[in-house]
Design a protein around this motif. Structure first.
Motif, PDB file in Angstrom:
ATOM      1  N   TYR A   1      11.559  -3.164   2.457  1.00 34.25           N
ATOM      2  CA  TYR A   1      11.717  -3.058   3.906  1.00 34.25           C
ATOM      3  C   TYR A   1      11.159  -1.720   4.382  1.00 34.25           C
ATOM      4  CZ  TYR A   1      13.620  -3.310   8.552  1.00 34.25           C
ATOM      5  OH  TYR A   1      13.726  -3.350   9.919  1.00 34.25           O
TER       6      TYR A   1
ATOM      7  N   SER B   1      -1.512  -3.817   7.851  1.00 34.14           N
ATOM      8  CA  SER B   1      -2.974  -3.711   7.741  1.00 34.14           C
ATOM      9  C   SER B   1      -3.565  -4.771   6.818  1.00 34.14           C
ATOM     10  CB  SER B   1      -3.345  -2.305   7.229  1.00 34.14           C
ATOM     11  OG  SER B   1      -2.674  -2.055   6.005  1.00 34.14           O
TER      12      SER B   1
ATOM     13  N   THR C   1       0.842  -1.206   0.000  1.00 36.18           N
ATOM     14  CA  THR C   1       0.000   0.000   0.000  1.00 36.18           C
ATOM     15  C   THR C   1       0.877   1.256   0.000  1.00 36.18           C
ATOM     16  OG1 THR C   1      -0.131  -0.139   2.416  1.00 36.18           O
ATOM     17  CG2 THR C   1      -1.931  -1.121   1.178  1.00 36.18           C
TER      18      THR C   1
HETATM   19  N1  LIG Z   1      11.907   7.003  -0.164  1.00 36.37           N
HETATM   20  C1  LIG Z   1      13.007   6.990  -0.919  1.00 36.37           C
HETATM   21  O1  LIG Z   1      13.410   7.992  -1.522  1.00 36.37           O
HETATM   22  C2  LIG Z   1      13.791   5.699  -1.055  1.00 36.37           C
HETATM   23  C3  LIG Z   1      14.876   5.635  -1.940  1.00 36.37           C
HETATM   24  C4  LIG Z   1      15.565   4.420  -2.098  1.00 36.37           C
HETATM   25  C5  LIG Z   1      15.161   3.311  -1.381  1.00 36.37           C
HETATM   26  N2  LIG Z   1      14.110   3.404  -0.515  1.00 36.37           N
HETATM   27  C6  LIG Z   1      13.683   2.200   0.236  1.00 36.37           C
HETATM   28  O2  LIG Z   1      12.289   2.059   0.067  1.00 36.37           O
HETATM   29  C7  LIG Z   1      11.760   1.294   1.153  1.00 36.37           C
HETATM   30  C8  LIG Z   1      10.387   1.811   1.502  1.00 36.37           C
HETATM   31  O3  LIG Z   1      10.412   3.150   1.716  1.00 36.37           O
HETATM   32  P1  LIG Z   1       9.236   4.135   1.365  1.00 36.37           P
HETATM   33  O4  LIG Z   1       9.695   5.404   2.005  1.00 36.37           O
HETATM   34  O5  LIG Z   1       8.886   4.158  -0.074  1.00 36.37           O
HETATM   35  O6  LIG Z   1       7.984   3.547   2.158  1.00 36.37           O
HETATM   36  P2  LIG Z   1       6.558   3.027   1.626  1.00 36.37           P
HETATM   37  O7  LIG Z   1       6.702   1.813   0.777  1.00 36.37           O
HETATM   38  O8  LIG Z   1       5.742   4.156   1.098  1.00 36.37           O
HETATM   39  O9  LIG Z   1       6.034   2.548   3.067  1.00 36.37           O
HETATM   40  C9  LIG Z   1       4.736   2.317   3.400  1.00 36.37           C
HETATM   41  C10 LIG Z   1       4.387   0.827   3.301  1.00 36.37           C
HETATM   42  O10 LIG Z   1       5.080   0.061   4.291  1.00 36.37           O
HETATM   43  C11 LIG Z   1       4.115  -0.643   5.101  1.00 36.37           C
HETATM   44  N3  LIG Z   1       4.655  -0.758   6.449  1.00 36.37           N
HETATM   45  C12 LIG Z   1       4.863   0.226   7.353  1.00 36.37           C
HETATM   46  N4  LIG Z   1       5.396  -0.281   8.490  1.00 36.37           N
HETATM   47  C13 LIG Z   1       5.532  -1.627   8.284  1.00 36.37           C
HETATM   48  C14 LIG Z   1       6.026  -2.700   9.080  1.00 36.37           C
HETATM   49  N5  LIG Z   1       6.474  -2.529  10.327  1.00 36.37           N
HETATM   50  N6  LIG Z   1       6.007  -3.948   8.554  1.00 36.37           N
HETATM   51  C15 LIG Z   1       5.540  -4.159   7.301  1.00 36.37           C
HETATM   52  N7  LIG Z   1       5.066  -3.201   6.494  1.00 36.37           N
HETATM   53  C16 LIG Z   1       5.061  -1.930   6.988  1.00 36.37           C
HETATM   54  C17 LIG Z   1       2.841   0.198   4.977  1.00 36.37           C
HETATM   55  O11 LIG Z   1       1.662  -0.534   5.215  1.00 36.37           O
HETATM   56  P3  LIG Z   1       1.012  -0.716   6.705  1.00 36.37           P
HETATM   57  O12 LIG Z   1       0.921   0.655   7.301  1.00 36.37           O
HETATM   58  O13 LIG Z   1      -0.283  -1.393   6.451  1.00 36.37           O
HETATM   59  O14 LIG Z   1       1.969  -1.602   7.451  1.00 36.37           O
HETATM   60  C18 LIG Z   1       2.904   0.607   3.506  1.00 36.37           C
HETATM   61  O15 LIG Z   1       2.461  -0.445   2.664  1.00 36.37           O
HETATM   62  C19 LIG Z   1      12.825   1.343   2.263  1.00 36.37           C
HETATM   63  O16 LIG Z   1      13.377   0.063   2.394  1.00 36.37           O
HETATM   64  C20 LIG Z   1      13.877   2.305   1.736  1.00 36.37           C
HETATM   65  O17 LIG Z   1      15.191   1.896   2.124  1.00 36.37           O
HETATM   66  C21 LIG Z   1      13.419   4.558  -0.354  1.00 36.37           C
END
Ligand SMILES: NC(=O)c1ccc[n+]([C@@H]2O[C@H](COP(=O)([O-])OP(=O)(O)OC[C@H]3O[C@@H](n4cnc5c(N)ncnc54)[C@H](OP(=O)(O)O)[C@@H]3O)[C@@H](O)[C@H]2O)c1
Length: 281
Positions: free
Chosen positions: A68, A41, A17
């Protein structure tokens, strides 16, 4: 099992999500492929903090997108991803596609653990997401009209989450991506000031960028009552990952998808058209 029975086994999308996972799940569903969302969720619930929840999410799936949360740079993230990959392989999951981050030693350790797991792997090593400005921690700053960050003239090749999703869907469904590490960036470097200016132009709103000290940044995060671990994570990202080490564009999107990466201007125009950044004042 016949090929068609195999196709009917679901693909697990962790963070299904979130910014990348939601797009991947939507694309797979549009192709008629069964999808299981892995998040707190979802049903069954998947929580990175609670390994007892992992087996139910993996039960009967054929492939998994490993995203992650909150970030691969937090302590213990690499071990968690490694343990998850081992469990997945032990449960018969053939293919793992890992979302990773550029210039982050901890993320690179997580990559190695997935590569060593015995699964058919693909790594998507990504630069900063464009969607951080519209679907994440920079949205409030854009809405306030002032993006104040402890970063100067360093250029970042922001990548569009739609490109990451396209690459992930390809990797989850096409054997030609097995064993490939794709470094995914956008097509050009932008400073945070230039990114804010692009959003200002697309929205017609006055959005200023202000460079602040790392101390003022930390004080602002604490005043906004962000959890301590999130404060530490953002401090680390702005001091280490944005030190210039990632200040170059690479061709991972075209290597993975055979087409150019999406540009920030198109992202800003499309996001502005959704109304997420409000009306011009
Ligand atoms: N943002 C960037 O610019 C960027 C750049 C490079 C790499 N990354 C990598 O991208 C990954 C995700 O980052 P994002 O910022 O894009 O987040 P995201 O995917 O938007 O994070 C939200 C998602 O994670 C779930 N979530 C939250 N807490 C959780 C938990 N404890 N266990 C399982 N699921 C969980 C949420 O659902 P629920 O609330 O239902 O759990 C939702 O589906 C990270 O590993 C990061 O290192 C990010």
């Amino acid at each position: 099992m016949t090929a068609s029975q195999h196709d009917m086994k679901p693909i697990l999308i962790l963070g299904g999500t979130g910014k990348t996972g939601r797009r991947i799940a939507e694309q797979l569903a549009a192709h008629g492929l069964p999808v299981r969302i892995g998040s707190r969720s979802a049903t069954p619930s998947f929580d990175w903090e609670d390994p007892k929840t992992w087996a139910a999410a993996l039960d009967g799936v054929r492939a998994a997108y490993v995203c992650y949360y909150p970030d691969l740079t937090v302590p213990g993230a690499d071990e968690a991803v490694g343990a998850f990959a081992q469990l997945a392989v032990a449960m018969g999951v053939k293919r793992l596609v890992l979302l990773s981050g550029r210039g982050e030693p901890a993320a690179q350790r997580a990559e190695e653990l997935v590569q060593q797991s015995g699964a058919d792997w693909t790594i998507l090593r990504c630069s900063w997401f464009m969607q951080n400005f519209s679907e994440s921690f920079l949205l409030d700053a854009v809405l306030s009209g002032e993006v104040a960050l402890p970063v100067g003239a360093v250029g970042e090749p922001f990548v569009d989450c739609d490109d990451i999703a396209d690459a992930a869907v390809a990797a989850l469904t096409d054997d030609r991506h097995i064993g490939h590490l794709y470094e995914l960036t956008g097509p050009r470097l932008l400073t945070f000031a230039e990114a804010a200016a692009e959003i200002a132009r697309a929205t017609g709103r006055d959005i200023r960028f202000v460079e602040i000290s790392i101390g003022d940044f930390k004080a602002g995060l604490i005043a906004a009552q962000l959890p301590e671990d999130l404060v530490g994570l953002l401090m680390m990202l702005f001091t280490e990952v944005l030190d210039g080490r990632n200040q170059h564009v690479v061709d991972g999107v075209s290597r993975a998808l055979g087409r150019p990466a999406r540009d920030f201007t198109d992202y800003a125009n499309n996001a502005a058209a959704t109304g997420i950044w409000g009306e011009a004042q």
